[in-house]
Each structure stands twice: as structure tokens, then as C-alpha cells.
Design a protein around this motif. Sequence first.
Motif, PDB file in Angstrom:
ATOM      1  N   LEU A 131      -5.035 -68.071   1.806  1.00  0.00           N
ATOM      2  CA  LEU A 131      -3.658 -67.862   1.370  1.00  0.00           C
ATOM      3  C   LEU A 131      -2.950 -69.203   1.226  1.00  0.00           C
ATOM      4  O   LEU A 131      -3.127 -70.109   2.050  1.00  0.00           O
ATOM      5  N   VAL A 132      -2.131 -69.298   0.184  1.00  0.00           N
ATOM      6  CA  VAL A 132      -1.380 -70.516  -0.129  1.00  0.00           C
ATOM      7  C   VAL A 132       0.052 -70.118  -0.477  1.00  0.00           C
ATOM      8  O   VAL A 132       0.470 -69.000  -0.202  1.00  0.00           O
ATOM      9  N   ASN A 133       0.799 -71.021  -1.098  1.00  0.00           N
ATOM     10  CA  ASN A 133       2.229 -70.787  -1.307  1.00  0.00           C
ATOM     11  C   ASN A 133       2.624 -70.380  -2.725  1.00  0.00           C
ATOM     12  O   ASN A 133       3.728 -69.887  -2.923  1.00  0.00           O
ATOM     13  N   SER A 134       1.765 -70.636  -3.709  1.00  0.00           N
ATOM     14  CA  SER A 134       2.177 -70.434  -5.100  1.00  0.00           C
ATOM     15  C   SER A 134       0.960 -70.271  -5.985  1.00  0.00           C
ATOM     16  O   SER A 134      -0.184 -70.524  -5.565  1.00  0.00           O
ATOM     17  N   GLY A 135       1.221 -69.901  -7.242  1.00  0.00           N
ATOM     18  CA  GLY A 135       0.139 -69.785  -8.205  1.00  0.00           C
ATOM     19  C   GLY A 135      -0.515 -71.113  -8.504  1.00  0.00           C
ATOM     20  O   GLY A 135      -1.749 -71.211  -8.576  1.00  0.00           O
ATOM     21  N   ALA A 136       0.290 -72.148  -8.700  1.00  0.00           N
ATOM     22  CA  ALA A 136      -0.274 -73.465  -8.983  1.00  0.00           C
ATOM     23  C   ALA A 136      -1.150 -73.934  -7.836  1.00  0.00           C
ATOM     24  O   ALA A 136      -2.238 -74.494  -8.042  1.00  0.00           O
ATOM     25  N   LEU A 299       2.151 -60.713  -5.735  1.00  0.00           N
ATOM     26  CA  LEU A 299       1.426 -60.479  -4.490  1.00  0.00           C
ATOM     27  C   LEU A 299       2.342 -60.149  -3.318  1.00  0.00           C
ATOM     28  O   LEU A 299       1.986 -59.327  -2.468  1.00  0.00           O
ATOM     29  N   ALA A 300       3.503 -60.785  -3.222  1.00  0.00           N
ATOM     30  CA  ALA A 300       4.362 -60.592  -2.057  1.00  0.00           C
ATOM     31  C   ALA A 300       5.761 -60.134  -2.426  1.00  0.00           C
ATOM     32  O   ALA A 300       6.699 -60.311  -1.650  1.00  0.00           O
ATOM     33  N   GLY A 301       5.943 -59.563  -3.601  1.00  0.00           N
ATOM     34  CA  GLY A 301       7.203 -58.923  -3.956  1.00  0.00           C
ATOM     35  C   GLY A 301       8.404 -59.847  -4.017  1.00  0.00           C
ATOM     36  O   GLY A 301       9.529 -59.400  -3.853  1.00  0.00           O
ATOM     37  N   GLY A 302       8.195 -61.136  -4.229  1.00  0.00           N
ATOM     38  CA  GLY A 302       9.300 -62.078  -4.339  1.00  0.00           C
ATOM     39  C   GLY A 302       9.241 -63.193  -3.315  1.00  0.00           C
ATOM     40  O   GLY A 302       9.921 -64.209  -3.456  1.00  0.00           O
ATOM     41  N   LEU A 303       8.455 -63.025  -2.271  1.00  0.00           N
ATOM     42  CA  LEU A 303       8.278 -64.102  -1.303  1.00  0.00           C
ATOM     43  C   LEU A 303       7.125 -64.999  -1.754  1.00  0.00           C
ATOM     44  O   LEU A 303       6.194 -64.533  -2.409  1.00  0.00           O
ATOM     45  N   PRO A 304       7.173 -66.291  -1.418  1.00  0.00           N
ATOM     46  CA  PRO A 304       6.163 -67.218  -1.924  1.00  0.00           C
ATOM     47  C   PRO A 304       4.817 -67.027  -1.238  1.00  0.00           C
ATOM     48  O   PRO A 304       4.672 -67.274  -0.031  1.00  0.00           O
ATOM     49  N   LEU A 305       3.837 -66.558  -1.994  1.00  0.00           N
ATOM     50  CA  LEU A 305       2.490 -66.367  -1.475  1.00  0.00           C
ATOM     51  C   LEU A 305       1.508 -66.369  -2.639  1.00  0.00           C
ATOM     52  O   LEU A 305       1.737 -65.728  -3.670  1.00  0.00           O
ATOM     53  N   GLY A 306       0.438 -67.103  -2.480  1.00  0.00           N
ATOM     54  CA  GLY A 306      -0.654 -67.098  -3.443  1.00  0.00           C
ATOM     55  C   GLY A 306      -1.960 -66.970  -2.703  1.00  0.00           C
ATOM     56  O   GLY A 306      -2.011 -67.062  -1.468  1.00  0.00           O
ATOM     57  N   ALA A 307      -3.045 -66.760  -3.450  1.00  0.00           N
ATOM     58  CA  ALA A 307      -4.337 -66.569  -2.798  1.00  0.00           C
ATOM     59  C   ALA A 307      -5.464 -66.973  -3.728  1.00  0.00           C
ATOM     60  O   ALA A 307      -5.345 -66.908  -4.953  1.00  0.00           O
ATOM     61  N   VAL A 308      -6.564 -67.388  -3.122  1.00  0.00           N
ATOM     62  CA  VAL A 308      -7.846 -67.532  -3.810  1.00  0.00           C
ATOM     63  C   VAL A 308      -8.829 -66.629  -3.087  1.00  0.00           C
ATOM     64  O   VAL A 308      -8.990 -66.722  -1.865  1.00  0.00           O
ATOM     65  N   LEU A 323      -9.295 -76.948   3.570  1.00  0.00           N
ATOM     66  CA  LEU A 323      -8.376 -76.003   2.952  1.00  0.00           C
ATOM     67  C   LEU A 323      -7.223 -75.716   3.913  1.00  0.00           C
ATOM     68  O   LEU A 323      -7.378 -75.801   5.127  1.00  0.00           O
ATOM     69  N   GLY A 324      -6.083 -75.328   3.356  1.00  0.00           N
ATOM     70  CA  GLY A 324      -4.947 -74.931   4.181  1.00  0.00           C
ATOM     71  C   GLY A 324      -3.716 -75.772   3.894  1.00  0.00           C
ATOM     72  O   GLY A 324      -3.732 -76.677   3.070  1.00  0.00           O
ATOM     73  N   GLY A 325      -2.633 -75.459   4.573  1.00  0.00           N
ATOM     74  CA  GLY A 325      -1.375 -76.177   4.404  1.00  0.00           C
ATOM     75  C   GLY A 325      -0.373 -75.690   5.425  1.00  0.00           C
ATOM     76  O   GLY A 325      -0.527 -74.605   6.010  1.00  0.00           O
ATOM     77  N   THR A 326       0.668 -76.458   5.632  1.00  0.00           N
ATOM     78  CA  THR A 326       1.634 -76.152   6.686  1.00  0.00           C
ATOM     79  C   THR A 326       2.235 -74.758   6.547  1.00  0.00           C
ATOM     80  O   THR A 326       2.325 -74.003   7.514  1.00  0.00           O
ATOM     81  N   PHE A 327       2.671 -74.411   5.355  1.00  0.00           N
ATOM     82  CA  PHE A 327       3.353 -73.134   5.147  1.00  0.00           C
ATOM     83  C   PHE A 327       2.431 -72.050   4.582  1.00  0.00           C
ATOM     84  O   PHE A 327       2.872 -70.922   4.370  1.00  0.00           O
ATOM     85  N   SER A 328       1.193 -72.382   4.303  1.00  0.00           N
ATOM     86  CA  SER A 328       0.295 -71.456   3.601  1.00  0.00           C
ATOM     87  C   SER A 328       0.091 -70.167   4.385  1.00  0.00           C
ATOM     88  O   SER A 328      -0.257 -70.197   5.568  1.00  0.00           O
ATOM     89  N   GLY A 329       0.317 -69.045   3.702  1.00  0.00           N
ATOM     90  CA  GLY A 329       0.180 -67.757   4.368  1.00  0.00           C
ATOM     91  C   GLY A 329       1.246 -67.516   5.409  1.00  0.00           C
ATOM     92  O   GLY A 329       0.980 -66.956   6.478  1.00  0.00           O
ATOM     93  N   ASN A 330       2.486 -67.892   5.091  1.00  0.00           N
ATOM     94  CA  ASN A 330       3.606 -67.679   6.016  1.00  0.00           C
ATOM     95  C   ASN A 330       3.633 -66.224   6.485  1.00  0.00           C
ATOM     96  O   ASN A 330       3.417 -65.304   5.690  1.00  0.00           O
ATOM     97  N   PRO A 331       3.906 -65.964   7.763  1.00  0.00           N
ATOM     98  CA  PRO A 331       3.828 -64.593   8.278  1.00  0.00           C
ATOM     99  C   PRO A 331       4.809 -63.621   7.628  1.00  0.00           C
ATOM    100  O   PRO A 331       4.503 -62.432   7.496  1.00  0.00           O
ATOM    101  N   VAL A 332       5.983 -64.102   7.238  1.00  0.00           N
ATOM    102  CA  VAL A 332       6.943 -63.212   6.566  1.00  0.00           C
ATOM    103  C   VAL A 332       6.412 -62.814   5.194  1.00  0.00           C
ATOM    104  O   VAL A 332       6.481 -61.645   4.799  1.00  0.00           O
ATOM    105  N   ALA A 333       5.846 -63.784   4.481  1.00  0.00           N
ATOM    106  CA  ALA A 333       5.265 -63.490   3.169  1.00  0.00           C
ATOM    107  C   ALA A 333       4.053 -62.576   3.297  1.00  0.00           C
ATOM    108  O   ALA A 333       3.832 -61.692   2.452  1.00  0.00           O
TER     109      ALA A 333
END
Length: 458
Positions: A131-136, A299-308, A323-333
Amino acid sequence: MSAASLPVGGPDLEQARRIATEIPGPRSRELLARQRSLVPAGVGATLPVFVDAAGGGVIVDVDGNSFIDFGSGIAVTTVGNSARAVADRAAAQLNRFTHTCFLVNPYESYLDVCEKLNDLAPGPGEKRTILVNSGAEAVENAVKIARAATGRPGIIVFDHAFHGRTLLTMSLTAKNKPYKQGFGPFVSEVYRAPMAYPFRWPSGPENCAEEAAAALADLVDRQLGADNVAAVLVEPIQGEGGFVVPAPGFLTRVAEICSARGILLIADEIQTGIARTGHMFACEYESLEPDLITTAKGLAGGLPLGAVTGRAELMDAVPDGGLGGTFSGNPVACEAALGVFEEIERYDLLERAREVGDTMREHLGELSYTYPVIGDVRGRGAMIAIEIVEIDGDRVPAPDLAARIAKRCHTEGLLVLTAGSYGNVLRFLPPLSISDELLEEGLAILGDVIAKEAAAAV
């Protein structure tokens, strides 16, 4: 599907179009003036009204105008804005904790989203998801994974493609303005093949799939060498490129070319995925089994979330910490994404997407017979577009006319979006929570606007 069974969710909004002021209204104009002093000019707006509430099939601005939504935040609010399961799950998670960083302290909702995507992804065998933060960011990681798994550098993309606005994804994107102009130099080892674009294929749509596939094979075998190519990256329906649906059989031939040469196939489902086209993934229309799939937007109805999501042996090829990142796969998203899957299953939104698409194609097909400025009607499910052309019959793109149609729709209370390499495509992405009545009203407004603008263009 009856209006009563649709997942309106969100605030208690009247599901009706209403124009109370000029567009934009006085309060929006005040905020636009403030925006110009605070936000760079490079950040624009399709419909410059400031939103106060949204839900079902409407967006309500700060001046009390209510617009029929044919945009869904560019395919993000597919299940509806502030859909009930999405909002409830996200709110509950906000009260538990907002962040720990999955790389420091994991949490179960991340695993639940990954499990769902692994189960849904087409193709046999074990899957993994990051899980990541965006499509890009999803596309960036898919390229990293492909290169790590194959030991090869090259990435092949297509004409009219859009994959994002970061340095790598700009390099993968085809269109110069506004996405790339002045931002180079770009990333190396990116190569471009022709897209099987039936409406604009030089020798006609009947030759499109085979000739485009032959061009791809020639690029791989003669110019690059298969051993230098990690992956072919393709949108099953091109989004910003104008909702180009590849000619039937082309994607199957792309998969065959990749398989025969040990090249990975990455399906960019950022705009097409998560129920938008009437399947969970648009690649299912041609029974594709991509090695890697990228998702985001809906994927998350308006919250920032992307995936591979991809084959386990490929995903596991990246070493620990790669792989990974500080905000990737935020629990709220993550909780919002689980709410999206709930809404899709509870209200059978795959079928709803097909219903919406059938209604749009019927209306737009009738309009195309009447108004020759509509050169093509295309798309799948609730992802439909029309290509606007000059009336001379030579399929000359008419971007100015498309812009006038869009602007007039906005003043009439209908939000539509433009797209396309030539800026001449009107795309329609209504939320699946839109009522039949609002959908029909929006299409009627569009028809009236096209009639008036086409007459003025003669």
C-alpha cells in the motif's frame, strides 16, 4: 436498480440540481481571489466553485448551487461521496489512532486491504500487495518491483498514456502540456509504442489491433532487445488520454508478446479499477492476468491510498527495506478502503456500473447520430466518453468546442470533465450512487448543450 436501494450516504442532501447564483457565485469568487494569493497558478480547477457538501449524485457549493456530478473527483468517489461505510469506518479509526507508520508498528487493517486485493486480482497463484499514498506512487513502485524482479531496466509505455506527475511517471506519460512542459530532463530507459486507438488508427479500426501489436513486437525485438525490457505498462482503458478503449484483441496480443519474451505486464488500473467499469478491474474484459496491477483513485473513497498487487515471487524480489513509506497505507485510509469494498458488495455496484454505462451509451449514441460533432462514443461501465470533432468529417479534433460544451454544462449545473491528447474529449464518471433520475437529467442537459453549441459551430 431503484433509487431507494442506492448508497446515497454522506450528508442529508437533496438529490436535485439547483442553480441559485451565477457560476461561480459571490462566495466562491471571494475564495478564488484568496486562492490566487495563496496557491500557485499551476494549480487550476475545472469548475471553480468551492464545495460545501457532496453525496449521492450531487455537489453543493458555498453559494447554495447544487451540481449533478459526472466527475466523481476524477473517478475517486465511485461508491459515492462520504459513502456511509467509508465515513463510519474512517471516523471510528480516527478515534483509535491516526498513524503509527506500518514500517514501525503494523496494524491489521493494512493486512485486511492487502488480503482483499490479493483475492480480487485476476490470475492464479499467490499474490502480495504493498500500500502507498497515490496512483503515481503505485506506478513508481510497480516499476521498481519489475526492475528488481527481472534485472532489466527498460519500461515500454504507449502513446496517449498518463501515469502521473512525479519525475518517473511524467516520463512515462505521453502528453507534453500541461504535464511535462518545462520539467525535463526525464528518466531514461522509457520507450513508447503506438496505442491501438480505433477511432484514429490510420488504416482503420479493423487493422488496429494487429498492426499496433506488430509495432510493439518490432520495438521489443529489433530496437530494444527483449533482454533489456523489464515490463510493458498499459492502461486497459486510457484515462487522461481520452478514455481510449484499445481495439479488441490488442491487450491479449500485448500479454502474449510479454509472456513469450519474459517481459512483465503491468496493468495501470488507477482510473479504471475498483468497480468503475463494471468489473473490479478493466483488464478482466479481455481475461488478462497481469503480473502487477496498480490501483488508487476509487480504492479508498476519497482518502489517499494506492496499491501494487502482484505475483508473490515478483513482489518478494525486492530486498527488505526496499519498499514502503512514512504514510503508506495510513490506517484511516485503510479503513476507508474496507468501507469501499463493503459498499460495492452490499449494493452490487459492479452491476450498477454496468447499468449506468448502458444508460449513458444509449443516450450518447442517439446524440452521435444527430450531431456529427460527436465523432466517437466509447468506454465501459460508468467510464464513458465522447470525442468532439470538427463537422467536416475528417475527424479533426475540436478542443475549443469541447471546452465550450463543458463550460456551458457547468453553468447549467452539470459537472463534466475534459480529457484527451488533443483536449477534445468529454469524459463522464458519475458516482455509482447517482439516482437514475439525476443521471437522465444530466444526460438531457448535455444533449441540450451539444445541440446549442453544435448549431453555433456551423
